[in-house]
Design a protein around this motif. Sequence first.
Motif, PDB file in Angstrom:
ATOM      1  N   ALA A   1      29.638  35.221  36.809  1.00  0.00           N
ATOM      2  CA  ALA A   1      30.784  35.194  35.894  1.00  0.00           C
ATOM      3  C   ALA A   1      31.193  36.607  35.493  1.00  0.00           C
ATOM      4  O   ALA A   1      32.391  36.912  35.427  1.00  0.00           O
ATOM      5  CB  ALA A   1      30.454  34.359  34.661  1.00  0.00           C
ATOM      6  N   ALA A   2      30.232  37.480  35.254  1.00  0.00           N
ATOM      7  CA  ALA A   2      30.543  38.856  34.842  1.00  0.00           C
ATOM      8  C   ALA A   2      31.327  39.596  35.923  1.00  0.00           C
ATOM      9  O   ALA A   2      32.286  40.320  35.624  1.00  0.00           O
ATOM     10  CB  ALA A   2      29.255  39.602  34.501  1.00  0.00           C
ATOM     11  N   LYS A   3      30.951  39.415  37.177  1.00  0.00           N
ATOM     12  CA  LYS A   3      31.673  40.054  38.273  1.00  0.00           C
ATOM     13  C   LYS A   3      33.095  39.519  38.386  1.00  0.00           C
ATOM     14  O   LYS A   3      34.041  40.272  38.601  1.00  0.00           O
ATOM     15  CB  LYS A   3      30.934  39.838  39.597  1.00  0.00           C
ATOM     16  CG  LYS A   3      29.639  40.604  39.691  1.00  0.00           C
ATOM     17  CD  LYS A   3      28.911  40.265  40.967  1.00  0.00           C
ATOM     18  CE  LYS A   3      27.529  40.905  40.982  1.00  0.00           C
ATOM     19  NZ  LYS A   3      26.763  40.490  42.152  1.00  0.00           N
ATOM     20  N   VAL A   4      33.236  38.223  38.215  1.00  0.00           N
ATOM     21  CA  VAL A   4      34.555  37.600  38.304  1.00  0.00           C
ATOM     22  C   VAL A   4      35.428  38.019  37.123  1.00  0.00           C
ATOM     23  O   VAL A   4      36.615  38.298  37.291  1.00  0.00           O
ATOM     24  CB  VAL A   4      34.419  36.061  38.396  1.00  0.00           C
ATOM     25  CG1 VAL A   4      35.763  35.380  38.245  1.00  0.00           C
ATOM     26  CG2 VAL A   4      33.767  35.675  39.716  1.00  0.00           C
ATOM     27  N   VAL A   5      34.855  38.097  35.936  1.00  0.00           N
ATOM     28  CA  VAL A   5      35.602  38.544  34.758  1.00  0.00           C
ATOM     29  C   VAL A   5      36.138  39.962  34.991  1.00  0.00           C
ATOM     30  O   VAL A   5      37.292  40.262  34.671  1.00  0.00           O
ATOM     31  CB  VAL A   5      34.736  38.468  33.480  1.00  0.00           C
ATOM     32  CG1 VAL A   5      35.312  39.311  32.353  1.00  0.00           C
ATOM     33  CG2 VAL A   5      34.588  37.021  33.048  1.00  0.00           C
ATOM     34  N   ALA A   6      35.324  40.832  35.572  1.00  0.00           N
ATOM     35  CA  ALA A   6      35.779  42.192  35.866  1.00  0.00           C
ATOM     36  C   ALA A   6      36.975  42.177  36.820  1.00  0.00           C
ATOM     37  O   ALA A   6      37.952  42.911  36.627  1.00  0.00           O
ATOM     38  CB  ALA A   6      34.637  43.018  36.450  1.00  0.00           C
ATOM     39  N   ARG A   7      36.928  41.321  37.813  1.00  0.00           N
ATOM     40  CA  ARG A   7      38.040  41.214  38.775  1.00  0.00           C
ATOM     41  C   ARG A   7      39.292  40.653  38.092  1.00  0.00           C
ATOM     42  O   ARG A   7      40.399  41.151  38.310  1.00  0.00           O
ATOM     43  CB  ARG A   7      37.630  40.327  39.949  1.00  0.00           C
ATOM     44  CG  ARG A   7      38.697  40.139  40.988  1.00  0.00           C
ATOM     45  CD  ARG A   7      38.845  41.368  41.865  1.00  0.00           C
ATOM     46  NE  ARG A   7      39.813  41.079  42.915  1.00  0.00           N
ATOM     47  CZ  ARG A   7      40.842  41.855  43.189  1.00  0.00           C
ATOM     48  NH1 ARG A   7      41.023  42.980  42.553  1.00  0.00           N
ATOM     49  NH2 ARG A   7      41.686  41.519  44.137  1.00  0.00           N
ATOM     50  N   LEU A   8      39.127  39.628  37.270  1.00  0.00           N
ATOM     51  CA  LEU A   8      40.273  39.038  36.561  1.00  0.00           C
ATOM     52  C   LEU A   8      40.895  40.038  35.591  1.00  0.00           C
ATOM     53  O   LEU A   8      42.115  40.062  35.430  1.00  0.00           O
ATOM     54  CB  LEU A   8      39.859  37.758  35.838  1.00  0.00           C
ATOM     55  CG  LEU A   8      39.529  36.565  36.735  1.00  0.00           C
ATOM     56  CD1 LEU A   8      38.964  35.413  35.908  1.00  0.00           C
ATOM     57  CD2 LEU A   8      40.752  36.118  37.530  1.00  0.00           C
TER      58      LEU A   8
END
Length: 155
Positions: free
Chosen positions: A42-49
């Motif tokens: 989730a943290a990696k995806v949040v950074a991308r979003l």
Amino acid sequence: MRLTKRTDIALRIAMRLAVLGEEVSPTTQEVAEAIAVPYSHAAKVVARLRHLGVIEARRGRGGGLTLTQAGRSGSLGTLVRDLEGVGDVAGCEEVPACPLRAACRLRHALRQAQEQFYTALDHLTIDDLVAPPTGPVLLALSPRPSGPRGRTTPV
């Protein structure tokens, strides 16, 4: 066509934030728990979003995640294109490269099919995805975060 796990998680995060509204700003950990994914993913995806301008993330006391207006009303097709990236549906360029790639008609057909897939999503938004009956189900997944960290309100 199959979406990557990262795109699937990104869409679930955006949908969760959409149903919570602007008044509630959950942490990445809270969102990860609600949608049942590991925090590290989730943290990696949040950074991308964040990079794409879909969500805002504030640190510290009173911080958390919120969906931007662009994230709420932007084209779902555009978002999925951005998350998936441009490339072949099949592994035409993998090592060893496909011996047919110079004269392959399948590669072109697959690219057209991929674009039709994205085009079918172009008219949708995250807000469209969380309209009933989906929104209420998303809210019922876990306790709804509220107020200072650590306190939750059952739904």
